[in-house]
Design a protein around this motif. Structure first.
Motif, PDB file in Angstrom:
ATOM      1  N   LYS A   1     -40.194 -22.202 -64.206  1.00 22.19           N
ATOM      2  CA  LYS A   1     -40.183 -20.800 -64.598  1.00 22.19           C
ATOM      3  C   LYS A   1     -39.993 -19.928 -63.355  1.00 22.19           C
ATOM      4  N   PHE A   2     -39.041 -19.025 -63.424  1.00 21.14           N
ATOM      5  CA  PHE A   2     -38.783 -18.074 -62.341  1.00 21.14           C
ATOM      6  C   PHE A   2     -39.649 -16.844 -62.576  1.00 21.14           C
ATOM      7  N   ILE A   3     -40.628 -16.628 -61.673  1.00 19.59           N
ATOM      8  CA  ILE A   3     -41.521 -15.474 -61.774  1.00 19.59           C
ATOM      9  C   ILE A   3     -40.886 -14.319 -61.017  1.00 19.59           C
ATOM     10  N   THR A   4     -40.370 -13.352 -61.730  1.00 16.38           N
ATOM     11  CA  THR A   4     -39.632 -12.255 -61.121  1.00 16.38           C
ATOM     12  C   THR A   4     -40.566 -11.115 -60.698  1.00 16.38           C
ATOM     13  N   ARG A   5     -39.983 -10.159 -59.991  1.00 17.66           N
ATOM     14  CA  ARG A   5     -40.743  -8.960 -59.617  1.00 17.66           C
ATOM     15  C   ARG A   5     -41.273  -8.258 -60.861  1.00 17.66           C
ATOM     16  N   LYS A   6     -40.468  -8.166 -61.909  1.00 18.89           N
ATOM     17  CA  LYS A   6     -40.896  -7.485 -63.126  1.00 18.89           C
ATOM     18  C   LYS A   6     -42.057  -8.220 -63.796  1.00 18.89           C
ATOM     19  N   ASP A   7     -42.061  -9.547 -63.715  1.00 17.92           N
ATOM     20  CA  ASP A   7     -43.172 -10.325 -64.283  1.00 17.92           C
ATOM     21  C   ASP A   7     -44.487  -9.977 -63.584  1.00 17.92           C
ATOM     22  N   ILE A   8     -44.440  -9.905 -62.263  1.00 16.86           N
ATOM     23  CA  ILE A   8     -45.648  -9.602 -61.488  1.00 16.86           C
ATOM     24  C   ILE A   8     -46.093  -8.165 -61.736  1.00 16.86           C
ATOM     25  N   GLU A   9     -45.145  -7.241 -61.759  1.00 13.70           N
ATOM     26  CA  GLU A   9     -45.503  -5.840 -62.009  1.00 13.70           C
ATOM     27  C   GLU A   9     -46.127  -5.674 -63.392  1.00 13.70           C
ATOM     28  N   LYS A  10     -45.585  -6.372 -64.381  1.00  9.67           N
ATOM     29  CA  LYS A  10     -46.158  -6.309 -65.729  1.00  9.67           C
ATOM     30  C   LYS A  10     -47.595  -6.804 -65.733  1.00  9.67           C
ATOM     31  N   SER A  11     -47.849  -7.910 -65.022  1.00  7.95           N
ATOM     32  CA  SER A  11     -49.204  -8.448 -64.948  1.00  7.95           C
ATOM     33  C   SER A  11     -50.145  -7.486 -64.241  1.00  7.95           C
ATOM     34  N   LEU A  12     -49.685  -6.867 -63.161  1.00  4.21           N
ATOM     35  CA  LEU A  12     -50.508  -5.900 -62.430  1.00  4.21           C
ATOM     36  C   LEU A  12     -50.929  -4.740 -63.330  1.00  4.21           C
ATOM     37  N   VAL A  13     -49.982  -4.223 -64.084  1.00  6.64           N
ATOM     38  CA  VAL A  13     -50.272  -3.093 -64.971  1.00  6.64           C
ATOM     39  C   VAL A  13     -51.211  -3.526 -66.091  1.00  6.64           C
ATOM     40  N   GLU A  14     -50.986  -4.726 -66.645  1.00  7.78           N
ATOM     41  CA  GLU A  14     -51.860  -5.230 -67.711  1.00  7.78           C
ATOM     42  C   GLU A  14     -53.288  -5.414 -67.219  1.00  7.78           C
ATOM     43  N   HIS A  15     -53.436  -5.737 -65.942  1.00  9.57           N
ATOM     44  CA  HIS A  15     -54.775  -5.907 -65.370  1.00  9.57           C
ATOM     45  C   HIS A  15     -55.388  -4.584 -64.923  1.00  9.57           C
ATOM     46  N   GLY A  16     -54.649  -3.490 -65.055  1.00 13.91           N
ATOM     47  CA  GLY A  16     -55.247  -2.182 -64.821  1.00 13.91           C
ATOM     48  C   GLY A  16     -54.737  -1.395 -63.641  1.00 13.91           C
ATOM     49  N   PHE A  17     -53.751  -1.915 -62.892  1.00 16.38           N
ATOM     50  CA  PHE A  17     -53.253  -1.129 -61.762  1.00 16.38           C
ATOM     51  C   PHE A  17     -52.265  -0.089 -62.280  1.00 16.38           C
ATOM     52  N   PRO A  18     -52.415   1.186 -61.842  1.00 18.19           N
ATOM     53  CA  PRO A  18     -51.546   2.253 -62.356  1.00 18.19           C
ATOM     54  C   PRO A  18     -50.075   2.002 -62.012  1.00 18.19           C
ATOM     55  N   GLU A  19     -49.235   2.039 -63.020  1.00 19.42           N
ATOM     56  CA  GLU A  19     -47.809   1.757 -62.820  1.00 19.42           C
ATOM     57  C   GLU A  19     -47.170   2.727 -61.840  1.00 19.42           C
ATOM     58  N   ASN A  20     -47.607   3.990 -61.872  1.00 17.15           N
ATOM     59  CA  ASN A  20     -46.994   4.986 -61.000  1.00 17.15           C
ATOM     60  C   ASN A  20     -47.341   4.789 -59.523  1.00 17.15           C
ATOM     61  N   LYS A  21     -48.329   3.937 -59.236  1.00 15.85           N
ATOM     62  CA  LYS A  21     -48.712   3.695 -57.844  1.00 15.85           C
ATOM     63  C   LYS A  21     -48.073   2.430 -57.264  1.00 15.85           C
ATOM     64  N   LEU A  22     -47.391   1.648 -58.093  1.00 15.63           N
ATOM     65  CA  LEU A  22     -46.763   0.422 -57.615  1.00 15.63           C
ATOM     66  C   LEU A  22     -45.758   0.665 -56.489  1.00 15.63           C
ATOM     67  N   PRO A  23     -44.925   1.718 -56.575  1.00 12.89           N
ATOM     68  CA  PRO A  23     -43.929   1.911 -55.514  1.00 12.89           C
ATOM     69  C   PRO A  23     -44.529   2.153 -54.123  1.00 12.89           C
ATOM     70  N   LYS A  24     -45.803   2.549 -54.056  1.00 13.83           N
ATOM     71  CA  LYS A  24     -46.440   2.775 -52.755  1.00 13.83           C
ATOM     72  C   LYS A  24     -46.710   1.478 -52.015  1.00 13.83           C
ATOM     73  N   TYR A  25     -46.826   0.362 -52.751  1.00 18.98           N
ATOM     74  CA  TYR A  25     -47.295  -0.872 -52.126  1.00 18.98           C
ATOM     75  C   TYR A  25     -46.362  -2.071 -52.291  1.00 18.98           C
ATOM     76  N   ASP A  26     -45.538  -2.085 -53.342  1.00 21.70           N
ATOM     77  CA  ASP A  26     -44.762  -3.287 -53.643  1.00 21.70           C
ATOM     78  C   ASP A  26     -43.726  -3.570 -52.558  1.00 21.70           C
TER      79      ASP A  26
END
Length: 272
Positions: free
Chosen positions: A28-53
């Protein structure tokens, strides 16, 4: 149950090689979108992802509580994905997180500047100046991201199993080389040891996230390491009482483990 991580320079065919490799191995190829989806599902604000990714945190971002929360959730997302078995990761510092896992293969993809510039010019319809600017920006951000979050030199070849030059190797050839490496290096013994190590890392990270997000303990840089049936807590606090509370909570969460504190107490420590 191999874990293959791909770290890449921009325009070094990272996504293309990772996808081709996953197809050849039936991983299975774990893409950037897969990880971002998991981060958001676990509670990290989607709008703050661009500051750190895969970005070098700015001065204020590096001091923000969000930074540590992002790292804790990123580790959880990567570990949960790896727990599925037979996975290929792209970026996100995965090579550093899984560095000590016996069935991990870490690959770095590079290419010479001329090749990278031409690929970006062809893909984005940019001129040479725009392509070089993108390369410099990306390299700076990725170096800063890995230094800030993992304290590793992203460009150092000794941090990888192999470094492949995609100025010379095309996508299929690079994937074939990694495929050969996996057949040579991943044994039944390494898979068994890797599963044990990964289970320990996942237990430790879930404990940390419970302490940080559910119980909101005031320990900065909180981390846990498992040795046999002992969990060693690490971090920094300004209160002995906080350390004792954290240790007690950990014991209640995982009563089957002995909890040992290696948390430093610095009375004038104020992180935020």
């Amino acid at each position: 149950m191999a874990i293959i991580t791909i770290s890449r320079e921009v325009a070094a065919l990272g996504d293309e090689v990772a996808a081709a490799l996953a197809k050849k191995l039936n991983y299975k190829f774990i893409t950037r979108k897969d990880i971002e989806k998991s981060l958001v599902e676990h509670g990290f604000p989607e709008n703050k992802l661009p500051k750190y990714d895969e970005r070098k945190p700015g001065f204020l971002a590096s001091l923000a509580k969000d930074r540590d929360e992002y790292l804790d959730l990123l580790h959880l997302a990567l570990l949960e994905a790896a727990d599925q078995g037979n996975v290929v990761f792209i970026g996100r510092g995965a090579f550093a997180l899984f560095a000590d896992v016996p069935n991990h293969i870490g690959i770095r993809l590079i290419a010479d500047e001329k090749t990278r510039v031409q690929r970006l010019m062809d893909e984005k319809q940019w001129n040479e100046k725009q392509a070089k600017q993108r390369i410099n920006e990306s390299d700076t951000n990725r170096f800063g991201f890995h230094k800030s979050f993992y304290n590793v030199d992203w460009s150092a070849p000794q941090n990888y199993t192999a470094v492949l030059n995609t100025s010379i190797l095309d996508c299929e050839a690079a994937a074939d080389v990694i495929l050969l490496l996996s057949k040579q290096l991943i044994t039944e013994e390494s898979e068994q040891k890797g599963k044990i190590k990964l289970d320990q890392m996942l237990i430790a990270q879930r404990l940390i996230n419970q302490l940080v997000f559910d119980h909101k303990v005031k320990v900065e840089f909180l981390h846990a390491v498992i040795e046999d049936k002992t969990i060693i807590l690490q971090g920094v606090s300004d209160s002995i009482a906080t350390v004792e509370l954290t240790t007690r909570l950990a014991s209640e969460i995982l009563p089957e483990y002995k909890i040992q504190s290696a948390i430093s107490v610095i009375h004038d420590f104020k992180a935020y």
